[in-house]
Scaffold this motif. Structure first.
Motif, PDB file in Angstrom:
ATOM      1  N   LYS A 124     -32.097   2.534  -2.620  1.00 38.53           N
ATOM      2  CA  LYS A 124     -31.314   2.198  -3.807  1.00 38.53           C
ATOM      3  C   LYS A 124     -30.656   3.445  -4.413  1.00 38.53           C
ATOM      4  O   LYS A 124     -29.518   3.407  -4.852  1.00 38.53           O
ATOM      5  N   GLN A 125     -31.434   4.527  -4.371  1.00 37.12           N
ATOM      6  CA  GLN A 125     -30.920   5.775  -4.926  1.00 37.12           C
ATOM      7  C   GLN A 125     -29.720   6.277  -4.112  1.00 37.12           C
ATOM      8  O   GLN A 125     -28.712   6.713  -4.674  1.00 37.12           O
ATOM      9  N   ILE A 126     -29.829   6.204  -2.809  1.00 37.11           N
ATOM     10  CA  ILE A 126     -28.734   6.642  -1.945  1.00 37.11           C
ATOM     11  C   ILE A 126     -27.480   5.811  -2.208  1.00 37.11           C
ATOM     12  O   ILE A 126     -26.375   6.331  -2.328  1.00 37.11           O
ATOM     13  N   LEU A 127     -27.681   4.494  -2.331  1.00 39.31           N
ATOM     14  CA  LEU A 127     -26.538   3.615  -2.598  1.00 39.31           C
ATOM     15  C   LEU A 127     -25.814   4.023  -3.877  1.00 39.31           C
ATOM     16  O   LEU A 127     -24.585   4.063  -3.920  1.00 39.31           O
ATOM     17  N   ASP A 128     -26.575   4.321  -4.907  1.00 38.62           N
ATOM     18  CA  ASP A 128     -25.962   4.626  -6.197  1.00 38.62           C
ATOM     19  C   ASP A 128     -25.376   6.027  -6.256  1.00 38.62           C
ATOM     20  O   ASP A 128     -24.348   6.247  -6.884  1.00 38.62           O
ATOM     21  N   GLU A 129     -26.033   6.963  -5.603  1.00 40.32           N
ATOM     22  CA  GLU A 129     -25.604   8.351  -5.767  1.00 40.32           C
ATOM     23  C   GLU A 129     -24.655   8.834  -4.688  1.00 40.32           C
ATOM     24  O   GLU A 129     -23.810   9.679  -4.928  1.00 40.32           O
ATOM     25  N   LYS A 130     -24.814   8.323  -3.502  1.00 36.73           N
ATOM     26  CA  LYS A 130     -24.086   8.878  -2.367  1.00 36.73           C
ATOM     27  C   LYS A 130     -23.222   7.829  -1.677  1.00 36.73           C
ATOM     28  O   LYS A 130     -22.151   8.125  -1.160  1.00 36.73           O
ATOM     29  N   GLY A 131     -23.681   6.594  -1.686  1.00 39.09           N
ATOM     30  CA  GLY A 131     -22.960   5.534  -0.996  1.00 39.09           C
ATOM     31  C   GLY A 131     -23.008   5.722   0.501  1.00 39.09           C
ATOM     32  O   GLY A 131     -23.859   6.432   1.021  1.00 39.09           O
ATOM     33  N   GLY A 132     -22.084   5.087   1.188  1.00 37.90           N
ATOM     34  CA  GLY A 132     -22.002   5.261   2.624  1.00 37.90           C
ATOM     35  C   GLY A 132     -22.893   4.317   3.392  1.00 37.90           C
ATOM     36  O   GLY A 132     -23.393   3.317   2.869  1.00 37.90           O
ATOM     37  N   PHE A 133     -23.047   4.653   4.668  1.00 41.00           N
ATOM     38  CA  PHE A 133     -23.864   3.833   5.569  1.00 41.00           C
ATOM     39  C   PHE A 133     -25.326   4.241   5.433  1.00 41.00           C
ATOM     40  O   PHE A 133     -25.637   5.427   5.349  1.00 41.00           O
ATOM     41  N   ILE A 134     -26.181   3.245   5.446  1.00 47.38           N
ATOM     42  CA  ILE A 134     -27.613   3.537   5.454  1.00 47.38           C
ATOM     43  C   ILE A 134     -28.251   2.804   6.628  1.00 47.38           C
ATOM     44  O   ILE A 134     -28.077   1.592   6.782  1.00 47.38           O
ATOM     45  N   MET A 135     -28.951   3.561   7.448  1.00 45.63           N
ATOM     46  CA  MET A 135     -29.665   2.976   8.578  1.00 45.63           C
ATOM     47  C   MET A 135     -31.109   2.781   8.159  1.00 45.63           C
ATOM     48  O   MET A 135     -31.797   3.737   7.809  1.00 45.63           O
ATOM     49  N   ALA A 136     -31.531   1.520   8.170  1.00 46.15           N
ATOM     50  CA  ALA A 136     -32.890   1.241   7.702  1.00 46.15           C
ATOM     51  C   ALA A 136     -33.467   0.061   8.472  1.00 46.15           C
ATOM     52  O   ALA A 136     -32.730  -0.762   9.026  1.00 46.15           O
ATOM     53  N   HIS A 137     -34.776  -0.014   8.444  1.00 47.74           N
ATOM     54  CA  HIS A 137     -35.455  -1.110   9.136  1.00 47.74           C
ATOM     55  C   HIS A 137     -35.417  -2.397   8.319  1.00 47.74           C
ATOM     56  O   HIS A 137     -35.481  -2.371   7.096  1.00 47.74           O
ATOM     57  N   TRP A 138     -35.315  -3.489   9.054  1.00 45.95           N
ATOM     58  CA  TRP A 138     -35.193  -4.816   8.432  1.00 45.95           C
ATOM     59  C   TRP A 138     -36.035  -5.791   9.243  1.00 45.95           C
ATOM     60  O   TRP A 138     -36.056  -5.687  10.482  1.00 45.95           O
ATOM     61  N   ASP A 139     -36.664  -6.724   8.547  1.00 43.37           N
ATOM     62  CA  ASP A 139     -37.599  -7.610   9.257  1.00 43.37           C
ATOM     63  C   ASP A 139     -36.928  -8.750  10.019  1.00 43.37           C
ATOM     64  O   ASP A 139     -37.592  -9.564  10.645  1.00 43.37           O
ATOM     65  N   GLY A 140     -35.595  -8.818   9.929  1.00 49.14           N
ATOM     66  CA  GLY A 140     -34.897  -9.826  10.721  1.00 49.14           C
ATOM     67  C   GLY A 140     -34.742 -11.165  10.021  1.00 49.14           C
ATOM     68  O   GLY A 140     -34.170 -12.095  10.589  1.00 49.14           O
ATOM     69  N   THR A 141     -35.204 -11.292   8.787  1.00 43.13           N
ATOM     70  CA  THR A 141     -35.087 -12.593   8.116  1.00 43.13           C
ATOM     71  C   THR A 141     -33.914 -12.635   7.137  1.00 43.13           C
ATOM     72  O   THR A 141     -33.553 -11.630   6.519  1.00 43.13           O
ATOM     73  N   ALA A 142     -33.329 -13.823   7.017  1.00 44.77           N
ATOM     74  CA  ALA A 142     -32.218 -14.021   6.094  1.00 44.77           C
ATOM     75  C   ALA A 142     -32.678 -13.864   4.647  1.00 44.77           C
ATOM     76  O   ALA A 142     -31.916 -13.433   3.784  1.00 44.77           O
ATOM     77  N   GLU A 143     -33.951 -14.192   4.387  1.00 46.72           N
ATOM     78  CA  GLU A 143     -34.477 -14.098   3.023  1.00 46.72           C
ATOM     79  C   GLU A 143     -34.449 -12.651   2.541  1.00 46.72           C
ATOM     80  O   GLU A 143     -33.988 -12.361   1.433  1.00 46.72           O
ATOM     81  N   THR A 144     -34.942 -11.767   3.384  1.00 46.04           N
ATOM     82  CA  THR A 144     -34.963 -10.354   3.020  1.00 46.04           C
ATOM     83  C   THR A 144     -33.547  -9.819   2.824  1.00 46.04           C
ATOM     84  O   THR A 144     -33.248  -9.117   1.853  1.00 46.04           O
ATOM     85  N   GLU A 145     -32.675 -10.185   3.745  1.00 49.31           N
ATOM     86  CA  GLU A 145     -31.280  -9.758   3.674  1.00 49.31           C
ATOM     87  C   GLU A 145     -30.669 -10.184   2.331  1.00 49.31           C
ATOM     88  O   GLU A 145     -30.002  -9.406   1.649  1.00 49.31           O
ATOM     89  N   GLU A 146     -30.938 -11.418   1.953  1.00 54.12           N
ATOM     90  CA  GLU A 146     -30.395 -11.972   0.727  1.00 54.12           C
ATOM     91  C   GLU A 146     -30.963 -11.265  -0.514  1.00 54.12           C
ATOM     92  O   GLU A 146     -30.230 -10.950  -1.450  1.00 54.12           O
ATOM     93  N   LYS A 147     -32.250 -11.000  -0.481  1.00 54.39           N
ATOM     94  CA  LYS A 147     -32.894 -10.306  -1.607  1.00 54.39           C
ATOM     95  C   LYS A 147     -32.283  -8.925  -1.799  1.00 54.39           C
ATOM     96  O   LYS A 147     -31.973  -8.521  -2.924  1.00 54.39           O
ATOM     97  N   ILE A 148     -32.140  -8.212  -0.709  1.00 56.65           N
ATOM     98  CA  ILE A 148     -31.591  -6.857  -0.794  1.00 56.65           C
ATOM     99  C   ILE A 148     -30.167  -6.921  -1.341  1.00 56.65           C
ATOM    100  O   ILE A 148     -29.768  -6.117  -2.182  1.00 56.65           O
ATOM    101  N   LYS A 149     -29.414  -7.906  -0.893  1.00 57.07           N
ATOM    102  CA  LYS A 149     -28.051  -8.075  -1.375  1.00 57.07           C
ATOM    103  C   LYS A 149     -28.025  -8.356  -2.878  1.00 57.07           C
ATOM    104  O   LYS A 149     -27.252  -7.765  -3.624  1.00 57.07           O
ATOM    105  N   GLU A 150     -28.905  -9.237  -3.310  1.00 59.00           N
ATOM    106  CA  GLU A 150     -28.973  -9.574  -4.732  1.00 59.00           C
ATOM    107  C   GLU A 150     -29.323  -8.367  -5.585  1.00 59.00           C
ATOM    108  O   GLU A 150     -28.748  -8.148  -6.635  1.00 59.00           O
ATOM    109  N   GLU A 151     -30.273  -7.589  -5.071  1.00 61.55           N
ATOM    110  CA  GLU A 151     -30.787  -6.488  -5.892  1.00 61.55           C
ATOM    111  C   GLU A 151     -29.916  -5.240  -5.838  1.00 61.55           C
ATOM    112  O   GLU A 151     -29.914  -4.442  -6.773  1.00 61.55           O
TER     113      GLU A 151
END
Length: 491
Positions: free
Chosen positions: A428-455
């Motif tokens: 979250k900090q990177i998104l706000d301060e630096k932006g750009g692409f972030i490579m991170a692990h994801w559990d493969g579920t649409a629920e998680t994807e949606e939560k991250i998008k919302e937040e």
RNA sequence: CGGGGCGUAGCGCAGUCCGGUUAGCGUACCUGCUUUGGGAGCAGGGGGUCGCAGGUUCGAAUCCUGCCGCCCCGACCA
């Protein structure tokens, strides 16, 4: 034309809007969300079109044209497809107007209602697969490898010149194949075509990847994409290539007899890039002085600004530069001499910078005397006085070098704005301060994807094709993950 | 569709709160002279249904009512 642009650092979005207008690329039309593409902007688009079109031809495709209107019933044949597009369709309900009785103008003639409404195409899968049904009976009719250059309409709620307009220009390729593998190969081939075009012509590095289920094209089995990073740290989807499986063949009952005489559904792909690429091109390279164009896509690659007080001086400059212009033209370099006496040299300098002309030559009395020319390159702003001897090859080399250097700069920028993280707080900090692409692990579920998008407003741009397989844990849920995916805030 | 803002010369804006000369400024445009190596200077000039329709008033860009349009934020966005 007004002076100056807002600074990118102060208001990126306003900088973009002003640049589009001041570089004479496009302007708003009377109809909300639509744009007039002005001659200079269109000439850049034409250069892009020509290059991409040639790449399509080189990979065996032909152009065709299908109609603007889609019968309403066609759209609902493929369930996901209609679900995805229904909310943004323009609909034609009548075919005639008449004079209003009170003389106030014309009104829709209520007697001229269409029996079946027509949809202005948001994309052409339905019309085209309906046509393919008639064209395909046997494996001998396959593959069909078509592309069309067209306009489409998607009634977007919020629009921006080039990036998202209600009507836009694009190409859409639609292919039909006898086997699953052949269609998958085609999908990948066209993704590569787009990536090569973006990198070699637009000088814009892209990440190739596959979309998650929630970002997939409605009606596709898999959607592949190229993702580019803009200077404000936001991602821009710049092209897509869809493996359609047999979904549209099923919806439109397109079957073929194979060598054994067995009937099977046809496999399909579709792929497209649009005038959004203009937005990408603008945002990827330009600076606070205006547009920066990679030489390969610049409608004017070299501009000569004569410095003169008298007609005699102008004539002398023209005489001196005429052979150079001939030589440049002969070697395929587009060159323009701006001999207007209605604008000052300084005005012209600023003007061509705004329009992104890669190389500017200034030739005046001083140069005539010394047999020199002042060469200014747009991307770095460097100016150099060089001898007239060998100037033509100097310029050709410079253009090649600039194409490469612009790409390299964009690539360096992307590298500096691509971050790996394993922790949601720093994500979250990177998104706000630096932006750009972030490579991170994801559990493969649409629920998680949606939560991250919302937040965070960040979305999974794609699962990069070249990612390395590694065990990890999802930054949000802590569940196991097989590899990193590409996150970013996007346009 | 919800929240906010704005419609005055081609473009960008001031004037509106608190009604009162001929509606102003920047830029662009036209003419002339001087200029021309980084958006030239001076002088003169043309250009306005003040978004639309009603109302209040001796008088409306300004106040009131209704309508239309656009922009921004949100929702939405292969």
């Amino acid at each position: 034309m007004g002076k100056g642009l807002p600074k990118r650092s102060e208001d990126y979005s306003q900088w973009y809007n002003e640049l589009v207008k001041k570089a004479d690329l496009a302007e708003h039309s009377p109809v909300r969300g639509c744009m007039v593409i002005k001659p200079y902007g269109f000439s850049i688009w034409e250069k892009m079109q020509a290059a991409i079109d040639q790449m399509f031809k080189d990979t065996g495709h032909s152009n065709a044209y299908f109609p603007l209107f889609v019968p309403k019933s066609y759209l609902s044949r493929e369930a996901d497809h209609v679900e995805g597009f229904a909310k943004e369709c323009a609909v034609v309900t009548h075919y005639r107007l008449k004079n209003a009785e009170d003389g106030s103008g014309v009104v829709v003639d209520p007697d001229a209602r269409l029996e079946e409404e027509l949809i202005v195409r948001p994309t052409s899968e339905t019309v085209i697969w309906n046509t393919y049904k008639n064209w395909i009976q046997s494996y001998r009719d396959l593959p069909i490898l078509l592309n069309q250059w067209a306009n489409v309409v998607r009634w977007e709620m919020r629009t921006r010149l080039f990036l998202r307009t209600a009507e836009f220009l694009w190409q859409e390729g639609h292919t039909a194949h006898a086997t699953r593998q052949e269609a998958i190969d085609e999908t990948h081939q066209m993704l590569d075509v787009y990536a090569n075009f973006a990198e070699e012509w637009m000088a814009m590095p892209v990440i190739k990847g596959v979309k998650t289920e929630s970002e997939r094209f409605p009606g596709a089995v898999d959607t592949y994409c190229i993702e580019a990073l803009m200077q404000d740290g936001k991602a821009l989807q710049s092209g897509t290539s869809h493996f359609l499986g047999q979904n549209f063949a099923k919806a439109f009952d397109v079957k073929f007899a194979d060598k054994e005489g067995k009937l099977d559904l046809v496999w399909g792909t579709s792929w497209g890039v649009s005038t959004r690429l203009m937005g990408a091109l603008i945002m990827a390279h330009s600076d606070d002085n205006g547009l920066i164009l990679p030489p390969k896509l610049a409608p004017i690659q070299v501009v000569i600004v004569p410095i003169f007080k008298t007609d005699e001086q102008l004539a002398a400059v023209k005489e001196k530069t005429a052979p150079l212009m001939e030589e440049l033209k002969a070697s395929g370099v587009t060159c323009k001499l701006d001999d207007r006496d209605t604008q000052s040299p300084g005005w012209k300098f600023a003007e061509y910078e705004m329009k992104g002309v890669p190389v500017r030559l200034a030739v005046g009395p001083r140069d005539l005397e010394n047999n020199t020319v002042e060469v200014a390159r747009r991307d770095t702003g460097e100016k150099q006085v060089v001898p007239m001897e060998g100037i033509s090859s100097h310029i050709r080399n410079l253009l090649v070098e600039m194409q490469d250097s612009i790409y390299q700069k964009a690539l360096d920028f992307r590298s500096s704005r691509t971050t790996e993280t394993d922790d949601y707080e720093s994500f979250k900090q990177i998104l706000d301060e630096k932006g750009g692409f972030i490579m991170a692990h994801w559990d493969g579920t649409a629920e998680t994807e949606e939560k991250i998008k919302e937040e965070t407003k960040a979305t999974i741009r794609c699962i990069p094709l070249n990612r390395k397989e590694e065990e990890g844990t999802c930054i949000y849920s802590g569940k196991p993950s097989k590899g990193r995916v590409l996150f970013a805030r996007a346009y």
